[in-house]
Enzyme design. Structure first.
Site, short mmCIF file in Angstrom:
data_model
loop_
_atom_site.label_atom_id
_atom_site.label_comp_id
_atom_site.label_asym_id
_atom_site.label_seq_id
_atom_site.Cartn_x
_atom_site.Cartn_y
_atom_site.Cartn_z
CG HIS A 17 -2.01 -0.89 1.43
ND1 HIS A 17 -2.19 -2.01 2.37
CD2 HIS A 17 -2.87 -1.46 0.53
CE1 HIS A 17 -3.28 -2.53 2.22
NE2 HIS A 17 -3.62 -2.37 0.93
CE LYS A 41 -13.17 -6.66 1.70
NZ LYS A 41 -11.82 -6.32 1.15
NE ARG A 90 -2.75 -6.74 -4.90
CZ ARG A 90 -3.56 -6.96 -4.07
NH1 ARG A 90 -2.98 -7.45 -2.74
NH2 ARG A 90 -4.71 -6.77 -4.18
CB SER A 128 -4.45 -6.72 3.98
OG SER A 128 -3.75 -5.32 3.86
P1 ADP Z 1 -10.03 -3.35 -1.00
O1 ADP Z 1 -10.81 -4.08 0.00
O2 ADP Z 1 -10.66 -2.15 -1.41
O3 ADP Z 1 -9.34 -4.31 -2.18
P2 ADP Z 1 -7.25 -3.27 0.10
O4 ADP Z 1 -6.80 -2.72 1.44
O5 ADP Z 1 -6.94 -4.80 0.18
O6 ADP Z 1 -8.58 -2.77 0.10
O7 ADP Z 1 -6.27 -2.64 -1.17
C1 ADP Z 1 -6.78 -1.03 -1.48
C2 ADP Z 1 -5.86 -1.11 -2.62
O8 ADP Z 1 -4.45 -1.29 -2.45
C3 ADP Z 1 -6.36 -2.02 -3.76
O9 ADP Z 1 -6.24 -1.29 -5.01
C4 ADP Z 1 -5.48 -2.76 -4.03
O10 ADP Z 1 -5.19 -3.57 -5.28
C5 ADP Z 1 -4.23 -2.11 -3.64
N1 ADP Z 1 -3.09 -3.19 -2.81
C6 ADP Z 1 -3.18 -4.03 -1.95
N2 ADP Z 1 -2.02 -4.69 -1.71
C7 ADP Z 1 -0.94 -4.19 -2.76
C8 ADP Z 1 0.09 -4.51 -2.94
N3 ADP Z 1 0.77 -5.40 -2.48
N4 ADP Z 1 0.59 -3.68 -3.92
C9 ADP Z 1 0.10 -2.93 -4.60
N5 ADP Z 1 -1.17 -2.47 -4.58
C10 ADP Z 1 -1.73 -3.14 -3.31
#
Ligand code: ADP
Length: 160
Positions: A17, A41, A90, A128
């Site tokens: 992130h 969630k 990703r 996450s």
């Molecule tokens: P959501 O539930 O909205 O997907 P996340 O917290 O999982 O929320 O992710 C928020 C954003 O960050 C999303 O666009 C996700 O693709 C991106 N993201 C999560 N992990 C990574 C990572 N390791 N590298 C790049 N982008 C990421």
């Protein structure tokens, strides 16, 4: 002033992130990283805990604001006068869902553009839920999350 929002669950915020956030900072004058209050969630961390972890992790970035929201992301963007929604891509596996969301959001408000950024390849396998899973089973997540999140994960999982 070009403003972007970076919405997500951030349960918890990871180095992936932060990688996306740093790239977004280079493109916009202000980036609002914002926790989606999504009742569907079942998060490990409360909204306040997630916000606290983000606040500490992004303290060094001058152009970043931390917030949370409910409701439609495009309505939130409009309220914040943001012209872009930043999302991380990703792998192909992210693509279908992200494209659906982006096109639906465009349908709801054509004035907010979704911008996809690619992280450093070392973060392409990081998310996450994997971090939570490893932490619950007492694995080492030090390389995947900021130091304050690492400490918080240890605290959270030590009693389990
Ligand atoms: P959501 O539930 O909205 O997907 P996340 O917290 O999982 O929320 O992710 C928020 C954003 O960050 C999303 O666009 C996700 O693709 C991106 N993201 C999560 N992990 C990574 C990572 N390791 N590298 C790049 N982008 C990421």
């Amino acid at each position: 002033m070009k403003i972007a929002i970076y919405p997500g669950t951030f349960d918890p915020i990871t180095n992936g992130h932060l990688d996306i956030l740093e790239r977004a900072i280079k493109l916009f004058d202000k980036v609002i990283i914002t926790v989606a209050r999504n009742s569907a969630k079942n998060p490990m961390f409360t909204e306040e805990e997630r916000l606290d972890m983000i606040r500490t992790a992004v303290r060094r970035y001058k152009k970043v604001e931390v917030d949370s929201f409910t409701g439609l992301v495009v309505d939130y963007a409009r309220r914040k006068k943001a012209t872009a929604i930043v999302r991380g891509l990703r792998a192909i596996s992210d693509f279908e869902y992200e494209m659906q969301m982006a096109l639906m959001n465009r349908n709801l408000n054509d004035e907010v553009e979704t911008v996809f950024l690619m992280p450093n390849e070392k973060y392409t396998y990081l998310n996450s839920s994997i971090v939570r899973e490893i932490a619950i089973h007492k694995g080492n997540v030090k390389n995947f999350v900021p130091p304050n999140v690492y400490r918080k994960l240890k605290q959270k999982t030590s009693s389990q």
